[in-house]
Every structure is written in C-alpha cells, then in structure tokens.
Design a protein around this motif. Sequence first.
Motif, short mmCIF file in Angstrom:
data_model
loop_
_atom_site.label_atom_id
_atom_site.label_comp_id
_atom_site.label_asym_id
_atom_site.label_seq_id
_atom_site.Cartn_x
_atom_site.Cartn_y
_atom_site.Cartn_z
N PHE A 478 0.93 -1.05 0.00
CA PHE A 478 0.05 -0.07 -0.02
C PHE A 478 0.62 1.23 -0.01
O PHE A 478 0.59 2.12 -0.85
N ARG A 479 1.81 1.47 0.75
CA ARG A 479 2.62 2.24 0.82
C ARG A 479 3.41 2.57 -0.56
O ARG A 479 3.92 3.71 -0.88
N LEU A 480 3.84 1.53 -1.26
CA LEU A 480 4.41 1.42 -2.55
C LEU A 480 3.61 2.01 -3.68
O LEU A 480 3.99 2.19 -4.80
N GLY A 481 2.38 2.00 -3.22
CA GLY A 481 1.29 2.28 -4.12
C GLY A 481 0.63 1.26 -5.05
O GLY A 481 -0.18 1.42 -5.89
N ASN A 482 0.78 0.07 -4.51
CA ASN A 482 0.27 -1.25 -5.20
C ASN A 482 -1.01 -1.54 -4.66
O ASN A 482 -1.08 -2.55 -3.62
N THR A 483 -2.09 -0.75 -4.62
CA THR A 483 -3.11 -1.13 -4.03
C THR A 483 -3.76 -2.38 -4.15
O THR A 483 -4.33 -3.00 -3.22
N SER A 484 -3.63 -2.88 -5.68
CA SER A 484 -4.22 -4.27 -5.81
C SER A 484 -3.72 -5.36 -5.16
O SER A 484 -4.46 -6.18 -4.35
N ALA A 485 -2.54 -5.25 -5.08
CA ALA A 485 -1.69 -6.27 -4.33
C ALA A 485 -1.84 -6.25 -2.78
O ALA A 485 -1.99 -7.12 -2.14
N ALA A 486 -1.83 -4.90 -2.34
CA ALA A 486 -1.95 -4.76 -1.03
C ALA A 486 -3.61 -5.17 -0.57
O ALA A 486 -3.62 -5.88 0.62
N LEU A 487 -4.37 -5.12 -1.21
CA LEU A 487 -5.94 -5.59 -1.17
C LEU A 487 -5.86 -7.00 -0.99
O LEU A 487 -6.48 -7.71 -0.08
N THR A 488 -5.10 -7.99 -1.73
CA THR A 488 -4.99 -9.08 -1.81
C THR A 488 -4.63 -9.75 -0.46
O THR A 488 -5.09 -10.66 0.03
N TYR A 489 -3.35 -9.18 -0.21
CA TYR A 489 -2.84 -9.63 1.00
C TYR A 489 -3.41 -9.47 2.13
O TYR A 489 -3.65 -10.39 3.17
N LEU A 490 -4.03 -8.10 2.45
CA LEU A 490 -4.82 -7.93 3.59
C LEU A 490 -6.14 -8.52 3.68
O LEU A 490 -6.44 -9.01 4.59
N ASN A 491 -6.72 -8.84 2.47
CA ASN A 491 -8.11 -9.62 2.55
C ASN A 491 -7.61 -10.95 3.27
O ASN A 491 -8.44 -11.65 3.92
N LYS A 492 -6.60 -11.53 2.72
CA LYS A 492 -6.09 -12.76 3.17
C LYS A 492 -5.60 -12.94 4.62
O LYS A 492 -6.05 -13.89 5.51
#
Length: 547
Positions: A478-492
């Motif tokens: 998320f801090r790096l601006g990769n919101t799609s990847a961030a959402l995947t990891y945080l959902n998991k």
Amino acid sequence: MKFTLSAARLWALRVTLCASACAVLTTTGQAQTTTEVEKVNNSALSGEMLYQILLGELNLRQGEPAAGFALLLDAARKTQDVQLYARAVDVALKARSGDGALMAARGWTQTAPQDRKANGHLLQILIALNQVTDSLVPLKKELSLAPEAERSLMISQIPRQYARVSDKKQAADIVQQALEPYLKNSATASEAWTAVGRMRLGDNNTAAALEAARQGIAANNKAVSPALLALELMGRQIKEAEPLVTQSLRRQDTPELAMSYVRVLIELQRYDNANEQLQAITRNFPQHADAWLVLGSLQFEQGQDLLAESSLARYVSLSANSDNENTARGLAQAQTRRATLLARQGKINEARQLLAQLPSRNADEQRARLLAEVQLLRENRQWQPAYELLANASADDVDLMYEQAMLAEKLNRLDDMEKLLRNVMQLDPAHHNAYNALGFSLADRNLRLDEAKQLIIKALTFAPDDPFITDSLGWVEFRLGNTSAALTYLNKAYKDRKDPEIAAHLGEVLWKLERTEEARKVWREALDIAPNNETLQETLQRLKPSL
C-alpha cells in the motif's frame, strides 16, 4: 529385510568367534592356575546351540542384524525358548523389520499361548503394521489374560493403542467385537462402552459415540470415563451430550468432572454458565484451589475487579504452601492478575511490589517474573521503566532483546530499535518476528520501502502462514502504491485472523479505493472486537468515516 546367511559368511564368522573365544580362554586359563575351578550347573542348551546364539549376537555387534536375527530365531524355534523369541522380536524391531518382528512374535505366542508379554507384543506389532483384522484374536486373548483387577484399566487404554491405524471404522468394529462380552458385564461395561465410544469418535461417528456414552453412563452413573466422552462430544457441538454430563455431575463426590465441564463451557464461550458452575464448585468444595483460580481469572476477564481480587486472593491463600510446578504457574498467574487489578486503580508501585514476591528460585522463574513486570508496565504505558528493566536483563536473550526493541519503538528511539532488531537477527537468523517488526516499522513511517518489503518477505519465508506478516506485506505494498496487491494480502490476513490492526489497514485500503461501505463494515467489526485499539482509533480519527 531377508534373513539368510551364506555358508561362506557362516564359516568366516565361526573363525572370528573361535579366535575371540581362544583369546578369552587363554586369559582366563592363566588366571585359574592358582585357583580351583568351581563346579557349575550345565546349561540346558547344547554346545552347538549355545555357539549358534553367540554367533547371532556377534553378527549384531558387527552390524549384521539380518544374519543375527536369522540365527536367533532359528535357535528359538529349535529350543522353544521364550527368552530367545523375545530377543528375536527385539532385534527385528530395532532393525525396523515389521515382518521379522511379526514372524518372531507369532512363534513366541505359539510356544507360550498364555504368556501375556508374548501376546501383547503380537498385538502391538499387528496394529503397527495396520493388520487390524488379524489383531482381533490377540486383542480378545489380551482381555481374557488380564487379571480382573486390571481389566478395566486395560480396556481404557485400547483406543490409544489403535489411534494410528489408517482404517478407523474397521478398527472400531474390531474393538467393539472384542469387547462384546465386557459390554454386558457390570464390572466392565462402563469402561468398555467408553472405549467403543472413543473408537467411534476416532472415526468421526458422533452418533455412535453418543450412544456409547449413554450406554456407559447407564451401566454406571457414577463413572467418570463415559461422562468425559460426553464432554468431548459436547466440545464438538453435539447438543445431546450435555444432558449426559449434567446427569453424571449429580452423582459425583469430587470436583474433577465439574472442572472439566467448566473448561468446555469456557471453550464454547458460555461464560455465564461457566461462572455458575464455578460458584457451585467453590461452594461445595471450598478447599479446591484450582476452582478459585479459574473463577478469579474469569471474573478478571469480565471486568469484575472486586470479585476477581477476592477469588484470586483465596487461591493464593490455599496454594501458598504447595510446592509443585503446576502450583508455581498458578501462583504466577494469580499474582500477575492481582497486580493488574492494582494497576487499574493507579497503584503501579504496589503492583510491582506484588510481582516482586513471585518465586525466583531458578533462571526460568526469574525470567517469568521479569516478563510479568514488563507486561504490567507496557499495559499501563510505562514505556521507559519497562525499557530500563529489559536493558539491564536482555544480554544475549533474543526474546528479551526483541521486547526491548518494541519498547524502543514506543519511545520513538528508532535507531535503538533497529540496532536491537538487527542484533536479534544476527543471534537468531530465523527470528521471523524481528524481520517483520523492522520491515513494518519502516513501512509504517514510509522509510526505505524497498528494504522494508524485502525484510517482510524474508519473515514470510520462515512463517508463511502468519497473518500478521501477511498484513505487513499488504501494508508495505500500500505504501508503495500497489493497492491491488495490498488488498489481496490484507484480505487474506483478515480472513485468517480477525485482528483490529489488520482491520484498520484493510479498511484504509478499501477507503482509498473508494469502496467505503466495505471499509465501514470492516471497521465496525473491529470496533466490536477491540474498541480501544490504538491503531484502529488512530485510523478512524485520521480518516473520519461516519460509522
């Protein structure tokens, strides 16, 4: 393994054995020149058979278990000697030859049909080899050979013997068939039905297990074993099991079953029912210390501070003169919670004095006392005193050093935190929490994000299923601006662990993606779990959503 011995090998071993024997005879002959040889009783074994046994043992010493086994088993068969059969079984088991052990055990039981040791070995080997059907006869014999006074105990151990077999249903059928006569005998019916029930439970046949528990209690309504089976079923959400437990409780003269019932109620989060049971136990058995400890702990968790202090003090009073490991742990738990109760009243110094009275007879107790005091100070935001305590004690203890690093972060001594965490990594290269803590700290402050990500990925290699590390990876993305990847990891991470800090991060990413209703839902769930969580509160105050 194959149990064969070539003629050449046999001749070579005979030469070696003879050479060894000659050396021994020469030495003993010299020693006997001045001493009269005493007359001894001759062995029942012939010289040739004794030689064969010695040759077998020599094979074993020289690392040839197959040859040694073949010689010893042949000797056992020729002499019908039970000790030789026992030795052959032992050799085969140590060589991990199940077939060899079974062959020797069968011969042993044929030679001595009434020998419990022989039959017991045969039964265990058949079970270990998953030959469940063949275990029926030796199981029946084991039950018949057991002395009457020991039979119930032996029956209670049967489920443990069959615990590792692959076909659980077949095992349950075999055991029930073997126990059939004992299910009808008043002296053994209760234990027998319990054993059947545990076997059925191992096969996940809860209906049959419940019926077995019911039959066991009907056979002896004072028996604890079937009631414990019913408790286990109750823990698996089988509602029909609880009446069986309460029925048995009315017949008990001791508090043990009631305490087991309390533990299941707590596991099921039925705290009011657990409290009622504990009140009854402490009323009927006021000297039962453990009941006061559990009651005090439950009251402590429910915020009933005055009642908790009274119950925990009673436990300390009852346990003060007991000197065993369990009581030492219980006292530490009770005094730690009493100290927390004092701290809630603002009496930090009195709380620390109470913890100072905890036992410190050895290094483990000293460490436990230190950690209890550090935890007390952390919970009351006394970062500096806690940091100083650990600074004087951490040395090369990586866990204490890690705790000190976390306190350094609270004090905003970030350089000290990083130095401590890198020391932890150097001392314990697999300490995943250290990599994760440093990576997350950097990410949370938007510092050295690429390095932070690498630290967190390294932490995940050591603990790939840790939801908190997955949360950290989501946050750095998320801090790096990769919101799609961030959402995947945080959902998991949130799916694996409903934690308020993970919820705070997930909600913020959803908010950033303008999925505001989903964000609000996650935050509301987190507020129900931990309304005072710092990270959650900071996030809500910064983003100001209307909840």
